[in-house]
Design an enzyme around this catalytic site. Structure first.
Site, PDB file in Angstrom:
ATOM      1  N   ASP A 197      -0.925  -3.946  -5.986  1.00  0.00           N
ATOM      2  CA  ASP A 197      -0.002  -3.111  -6.699  1.00  0.00           C
ATOM      3  C   ASP A 197       1.375  -3.678  -6.596  1.00  0.00           C
ATOM      4  O   ASP A 197       1.861  -2.921  -5.917  1.00  0.00           O
ATOM      5  CB  ASP A 197      -0.184  -1.723  -6.581  1.00  0.00           C
ATOM      6  CG  ASP A 197       0.214  -0.805  -7.412  1.00  0.00           C
ATOM      7  OD1 ASP A 197       0.251  -0.900  -8.676  1.00  0.00           O
ATOM      8  OD2 ASP A 197       1.271   0.274  -6.989  1.00  0.00           O
ATOM      9  N   CYS A 210       3.459  -0.973 -12.771  1.00  0.00           N
ATOM     10  CA  CYS A 210       3.759  -0.104 -13.400  1.00  0.00           C
ATOM     11  C   CYS A 210       4.879  -0.416 -14.529  1.00  0.00           C
ATOM     12  O   CYS A 210       5.756   0.351 -14.680  1.00  0.00           O
ATOM     13  CB  CYS A 210       4.338   1.313 -12.800  1.00  0.00           C
ATOM     14  SG  CYS A 210       5.589   0.947 -11.743  1.00  0.00           S
ATOM     15  N   GLY A 239      -1.501   6.134  -2.118  1.00  0.00           N
ATOM     16  CA  GLY A 239      -2.275   6.789  -3.215  1.00  0.00           C
ATOM     17  C   GLY A 239      -3.410   5.836  -3.367  1.00  0.00           C
ATOM     18  O   GLY A 239      -4.643   6.483  -3.323  1.00  0.00           O
ATOM     19  N   ALA A 260       0.835  -1.229  -0.035  1.00  0.00           N
ATOM     20  CA  ALA A 260      -0.155  -0.038   0.128  1.00  0.00           C
ATOM     21  C   ALA A 260       0.724   1.272  -0.043  1.00  0.00           C
ATOM     22  O   ALA A 260       0.214   2.204  -0.581  1.00  0.00           O
ATOM     23  CB  ALA A 260      -0.977  -0.049   1.400  1.00  0.00           C
ATOM     24  N   ALA A 261       2.078   1.323   0.404  1.00  0.00           N
ATOM     25  CA  ALA A 261       2.775   2.551   0.706  1.00  0.00           C
ATOM     26  C   ALA A 261       3.307   3.180  -0.578  1.00  0.00           C
ATOM     27  O   ALA A 261       3.423   2.482  -1.700  1.00  0.00           O
ATOM     28  CB  ALA A 261       4.115   2.300   1.414  1.00  0.00           C
TER      29      ALA A 261
END
Length: 455
Positions: A180, A233, A117, A113-114
């Site tokens: 993510d 990403c 966002g 999570a860090a």
């Protein structure tokens, strides 16, 4: 051929005949930084003062800015009125609405999570009575995650610092998992050319293996029929579509397609083996950085964590102490070490279960600690969206607000007959923190660990 991008990356992308690699190269030959923000819907947040270019079509409250301001000097940034987030990654908001996951309370895990966002976005987009667990494995990054969620101001959040494998001890617990995943970072080349030197095929392979480990050790925590949002990403198929095929093969997952507006420029791709729908964001097709996103649903049977195993501990925290500070409807007070917190009453046993199997950095909203019968209010309380609106407060101008954020002495004109003791300081009507007014001085209680430097 670009003199900037790695040839191995370009050659892999050229394998798709529909991909305009020349346009992709051209946009990367110039280093550009796109600036975007997302407003906090729980605070009196507007775009006033920003040079807005246009709204981000896939995210409510998301806006592109024409230029990047110095966020550090804006008191409204520190008060949690908005978050500076990359536009492509705001696609989570659209996915949540498309799947109607905001319609009723659910339990959500943001696994990696860090800095926060996606956690703050989830906290905005989900039903207000949902439970969000925001986890970060790297200890040095947990504080910034916690700080950003404190600024966002809601009590229905737990911040944890655990390896993904720890969540295997909560089988079938979460309705939605957001992963993510750490990746090779090629999606950031457009805005950061220095990242190009760190990219290699061997690192792509290493990241793919790490992504499989993270997912493989944590997916038991997702309930049957629950959703997984997987993103990176990276542009590399090994970290993206191949991972989706691997999830379908090994974990009885099913890809979920989401209809997107063609005018947005998001490329809908198919995984090689199962032709699963996935989504790619390219900076030559839209205003945003490189991003990959996929939605999967768990179809296999999954055992569930039994709340019957959780023993309810006696709560001796003084419940009435919060009544004069915060709107306590639906909340209860609990004590951890010497600090009092408020947390949603409906998740009281859930918090006990999470404490039993995880290391928790924070839970709910810290309201303060008792000194005798007096509550010493916490900074978190000042930023809470549930704080009472009629508490003593004073408005600061921009220069005074920046002095406050630097934890400098404040020369304020406070009438001692009207205001003494704990006072909220505000900028443009938004709470920033606490001061304490004494007969002969004013103490600045902004936390020293988050004060801003002299810029």
């Amino acid at each position: 051929m670009s003199n900037i991008l790695p040839n191995d990356l370009i050659n892999a992308l050229k394998g798709d005949p529909s991909f305009d690699y020349e346009a992709f190269i051209a946009v990367h030959d110039k280093e550009e930084k796109t600036t975007s923000i997302r407003l906090n819907p729980f605070k009196d947040a507007t775009t006033e003062g920003f040079d807005v270019e246009k709204a981000i079509p896939w995210c409510r409250g998301g806006y592109y800015l024409k230029e990047r301001p110095v966020f550090t000097l804006d008191p409204l940034f520190h008060s949690g009125c908005y978050y500076s987030q990359e536009a492509s990654s705001m696609f989570l908001d659209y996915a949540i609405r498309s799947l109607a996951l905001h319609k009723e309370p659910i339990k959500v895990l943001d696994l990696c999570a860090a800095p926060g966002g996606k956690s703050t976005l989830l906290n905005s987009a989900l039903h207000k009575d949902s439970l969000l667990v925001a986890n970060e494995i790297i200890k040095s990054r947990v504080n910034i995650l916690n700080d950003n969620l404190v600024r966002w101001g809601n009590p229905n959040v737990v911040v944890s610092n655990n390896d993904p494998s720890a969540f295997g001890r909560l089988p079938g617990y979460f309705d939605l998992m957001v992963v993510d995943a750490p990746c090779s970072g090629s999606g950031m080349f457009h805005k950061d050319h220095t990242a190009i030197d760190e990219w290699s095929l061997s690192n792509v392979k290493l990241c793919s293996e790490r992504q499989q480990r993270i997912l493989g050790q944590s997916l038991d925590a997702l309930k049957s029929e629950g959703y997984l949002f997987y993103s990176t990403c990276s542009y590399s198929q090994e970290e993206n579509e191949d991972i989706v095929d691997w999830l379908i093969d090994c974990f009885e997952m099913e890809a979920v397609d989401i209809e997107v507006d063609e005018s947005w420029g998001i490329m809908v791709t198919k995984s090689p083996k199962h032709k699963a729908a996935t989504f790619r964001f390219y900076p030559h097709l839209l205003k945003g950085e490189g991003f990959f996103f996929a939605v999967l649903k768990k179809r296999g049977d999954q055992s569930s964590f039994s709340m019957k195993k959780v023993k309810k501990e006696k709560n001796t925290a003084p419940q009435q102490v919060a009544d004069t500070w915060i709107d306590k409807e639906g909340l209860y007070v609990f004590q951890h070490n010497d600090m009092l917190h408020v947390f949603p009453k409906q998740y009281e046993m859930d918090l006990q279960a999470l404490q039993n199997v995880l290391y928790l950095k924070n839970a709910g909203t810290q309201i303060g600690k008792l000194k005798g019968k007096e509550l010493i209010p916490a900074h978190d309380l000042a930023l809470s969206n549930r704080i009472l609106t009629d508490l003593p407060a004073i408005e600061l101008d921009l220069e005074q607000a920046q002095q406050y954020l630097r934890k400098e002495n404040l020369a304020l004109s406070i009438n001692p007959d009207n205001l003494q003791g704990w006072i909220l300081v505000r900028y443009k009507g938004t709470n920033m923190g606490w001061i304490k007014a004494m007969p002969n001085r004013i103490n600045n209680y902004y936390p020293k660990e988050i004060r801003i430097a002299n810029l």
